[in-house]
Design a protein around this motif. Sequence first.
Motif, mmCIF file in Angstrom:
data_model
loop_
_atom_site.group_PDB
_atom_site.id
_atom_site.type_symbol
_atom_site.label_atom_id
_atom_site.label_comp_id
_atom_site.label_asym_id
_atom_site.label_seq_id
_atom_site.Cartn_x
_atom_site.Cartn_y
_atom_site.Cartn_z
ATOM 1 N N THR A 159 10.428 81.167 142.674
ATOM 2 C CA THR A 159 9.480 81.708 141.984
ATOM 3 C C THR A 159 9.772 82.596 140.911
ATOM 4 O OG1 THR A 159 8.650 83.277 143.645
ATOM 5 C CG2 THR A 159 7.588 81.219 143.711
ATOM 6 N N ASN A 160 10.824 83.589 141.278
ATOM 7 C CA ASN A 160 11.129 84.575 140.578
ATOM 8 C C ASN A 160 12.035 84.241 139.194
ATOM 9 O OD1 ASN A 160 13.376 84.261 141.970
ATOM 10 N ND2 ASN A 160 13.573 86.247 142.513
ATOM 11 N N GLU A 161 12.499 83.107 139.186
ATOM 12 C CA GLU A 161 13.114 82.451 138.256
ATOM 13 C C GLU A 161 12.473 81.513 137.241
ATOM 14 O OE1 GLU A 161 16.562 80.119 139.612
ATOM 15 O OE2 GLU A 161 17.465 81.974 140.482
ATOM 16 N N TYR A 162 11.079 81.571 137.345
ATOM 17 C CA TYR A 162 9.985 80.844 136.261
ATOM 18 C C TYR A 162 9.530 81.892 135.578
ATOM 19 C CZ TYR A 162 10.848 76.393 138.439
ATOM 20 O OH TYR A 162 11.577 75.359 138.939
ATOM 21 N N PRO A 163 9.845 82.170 134.216
ATOM 22 C CA PRO A 163 8.916 83.318 133.492
ATOM 23 C C PRO A 163 7.631 82.969 133.298
ATOM 24 C CG PRO A 163 10.537 82.162 132.133
ATOM 25 C CD PRO A 163 10.537 81.560 133.592
ATOM 26 N N TYR A 164 7.194 81.584 133.131
ATOM 27 C CA TYR A 164 5.981 80.976 132.294
ATOM 28 C C TYR A 164 5.137 80.253 133.597
ATOM 29 C CZ TYR A 164 8.709 81.596 128.194
ATOM 30 O OH TYR A 164 9.585 82.252 127.178
ATOM 31 N N PHE A 172 3.906 75.034 142.307
ATOM 32 C CA PHE A 172 4.017 75.932 143.413
ATOM 33 C C PHE A 172 2.655 76.039 144.067
ATOM 34 C CE2 PHE A 172 8.170 77.882 142.618
ATOM 35 C CZ PHE A 172 8.430 77.440 141.468
ATOM 36 N N ARG A 173 2.495 76.373 145.263
ATOM 37 C CA ARG A 173 1.125 76.875 145.637
ATOM 38 C C ARG A 173 1.320 78.179 146.550
ATOM 39 N NH1 ARG A 173 1.001 71.756 150.360
ATOM 40 N NH2 ARG A 173 2.293 72.824 151.810
ATOM 41 N N GLN A 174 -0.028 78.725 146.590
ATOM 42 C CA GLN A 174 -0.068 79.811 147.387
ATOM 43 C C GLN A 174 -1.517 79.857 148.262
ATOM 44 O OE1 GLN A 174 0.074 83.625 145.127
ATOM 45 N NE2 GLN A 174 0.833 84.603 146.973
ATOM 46 N N ALA A 175 -1.290 79.830 149.465
ATOM 47 C CA ALA A 175 -2.468 79.959 150.477
ATOM 48 C C ALA A 175 -2.680 81.242 150.632
ATOM 49 C CB ALA A 175 -2.008 79.081 151.691
ATOM 50 N N PRO A 176 -3.949 81.598 151.150
ATOM 51 C CA PRO A 176 -4.551 83.058 151.595
ATOM 52 C C PRO A 176 -3.671 83.879 152.504
ATOM 53 C CG PRO A 176 -6.353 81.487 151.153
ATOM 54 C CD PRO A 176 -5.409 80.644 151.244
ATOM 55 N N GLY A 177 -3.089 85.021 152.109
ATOM 56 C CA GLY A 177 -2.121 85.596 153.182
ATOM 57 C C GLY A 177 -0.729 84.974 153.202
ATOM 58 N N LYS A 178 -0.595 83.971 152.101
ATOM 59 C CA LYS A 178 0.959 83.624 152.244
ATOM 60 C C LYS A 178 1.562 83.654 150.969
ATOM 61 C CE LYS A 178 0.278 80.152 156.120
ATOM 62 N NZ LYS A 178 0.434 78.442 156.261
ATOM 63 N N GLU A 179 2.754 83.687 151.162
ATOM 64 C CA GLU A 179 3.615 83.630 149.853
ATOM 65 C C GLU A 179 3.533 82.346 149.241
ATOM 66 O OE1 GLU A 179 7.006 87.239 150.983
ATOM 67 O OE2 GLU A 179 7.850 85.063 150.455
ATOM 68 N N ARG A 180 3.793 82.471 147.695
ATOM 69 C CA ARG A 180 4.065 81.410 146.932
ATOM 70 C C ARG A 180 5.096 80.638 147.356
ATOM 71 N NH1 ARG A 180 2.245 82.338 140.826
ATOM 72 N NH2 ARG A 180 0.655 83.482 141.791
ATOM 73 N N GLU A 181 4.971 79.427 147.287
ATOM 74 C CA GLU A 181 5.940 78.409 147.768
ATOM 75 C C GLU A 181 6.060 77.234 146.800
ATOM 76 O OE1 GLU A 181 5.409 76.976 151.439
ATOM 77 O OE2 GLU A 181 3.804 75.797 150.911
ATOM 78 N N LYS A 199 -3.915 67.020 153.402
ATOM 79 C CA LYS A 199 -3.997 67.686 154.943
ATOM 80 C C LYS A 199 -4.777 68.848 154.800
ATOM 81 C CE LYS A 199 0.244 65.629 156.582
ATOM 82 N NZ LYS A 199 1.532 65.901 157.209
ATOM 83 N N PRO A 200 -5.451 69.392 155.473
ATOM 84 C CA PRO A 200 -6.077 70.986 155.713
ATOM 85 C C PRO A 200 -4.871 71.869 155.042
ATOM 86 C CG PRO A 200 -6.924 69.859 157.434
ATOM 87 C CD PRO A 200 -6.010 68.740 156.841
ATOM 88 N N GLU A 201 -3.788 71.764 155.622
ATOM 89 C CA GLU A 201 -2.827 72.669 155.485
ATOM 90 C C GLU A 201 -2.336 72.809 154.023
ATOM 91 O OE1 GLU A 201 -2.797 70.684 157.771
ATOM 92 O OE2 GLU A 201 -0.782 69.787 158.247
ATOM 93 N N ASP A 202 -2.894 71.909 153.021
ATOM 94 C CA ASP A 202 -2.315 71.874 151.677
ATOM 95 C C ASP A 202 -3.164 72.581 150.979
ATOM 96 O OD1 ASP A 202 -1.831 68.276 152.103
ATOM 97 O OD2 ASP A 202 -0.373 69.689 152.104
ATOM 98 N N THR A 203 -4.478 73.141 151.668
ATOM 99 C CA THR A 203 -5.379 74.025 150.951
ATOM 100 C C THR A 203 -4.565 75.272 150.353
ATOM 101 O OG1 THR A 203 -7.213 73.317 152.140
ATOM 102 C CG2 THR A 203 -7.346 75.586 151.230
ATOM 103 N N ALA A 204 -4.823 75.312 148.863
ATOM 104 C CA ALA A 204 -4.119 76.665 148.406
ATOM 105 C C ALA A 204 -4.419 76.451 146.795
ATOM 106 C CB ALA A 204 -2.637 76.186 148.365
ATOM 107 N N VAL A 205 -3.892 77.747 146.165
ATOM 108 C CA VAL A 205 -4.005 77.813 144.613
ATOM 109 C C VAL A 205 -2.582 76.892 144.009
ATOM 110 C CG1 VAL A 205 -4.084 78.969 142.612
ATOM 111 C CG2 VAL A 205 -5.568 79.297 144.378
ATOM 112 N N TYR A 206 -2.622 76.076 143.375
ATOM 113 C CA TYR A 206 -1.777 75.426 142.794
ATOM 114 C C TYR A 206 -1.392 75.806 141.330
ATOM 115 C CZ TYR A 206 -1.456 72.277 146.829
ATOM 116 O OH TYR A 206 -1.291 71.758 148.211
ATOM 117 N N PHE A 207 -0.056 76.062 141.186
ATOM 118 C CA PHE A 207 0.321 76.721 140.013
ATOM 119 C C PHE A 207 1.444 75.750 139.353
ATOM 120 C CE2 PHE A 207 -1.472 80.827 140.233
ATOM 121 C CZ PHE A 207 -1.585 81.052 141.450
ATOM 122 N N CYS A 208 1.426 75.570 137.975
ATOM 123 C CA CYS A 208 2.750 75.010 137.204
ATOM 124 C C CYS A 208 3.443 76.126 136.663
ATOM 125 C CB CYS A 208 2.058 73.872 136.462
ATOM 126 S SG CYS A 208 1.200 74.319 134.965
#
Length: 123
Positions: free
Chosen positions: A107-112, A37-46, A87-96
């Motif tokens: 996202t709410n179905e992933y506990p870890y 998943f990723r989350q950019a500033p001011g956006k929801e995690r996707e 691409k610049p729009e890929d800028t985000a914090v990436y989570f596994c």
Amino acid sequence: QVQLVESGGGLVQAGGSLRLSCAFSGRTFSIYAVGWFRQAPGKEREWVAVSSWSGVDTYNADAVKGRFTIARDNAKNAVYLQMNSLKPEDTAVYFCAFRRGTISYYTNEYPYWGQGTQVTVSS
């Protein structure tokens, strides 16, 4: 419990590539699906990409289709996200993230979750 640690983020120019890694440990003998998943500033995690435990079933979000690839190596306790043609729009914090059972895009179905790794793409 499952522990996850991401690595591999950094600063890259548009068009470049990065490979993110997610090392997992703990009670992983159960069957877990994994997601990036990723989350950019001011956006929801996707969601970006998801994989079944076996790695046979994988799916990518439309925004990254054809550019990103999720892969897992259960023998090495690792999951990867190969990112090409960034691409610049890929800028985000990436989570596994892990969940028991089947693939999910929510996202709410992933506990870890890992702590995240920053990816910055400059234009």
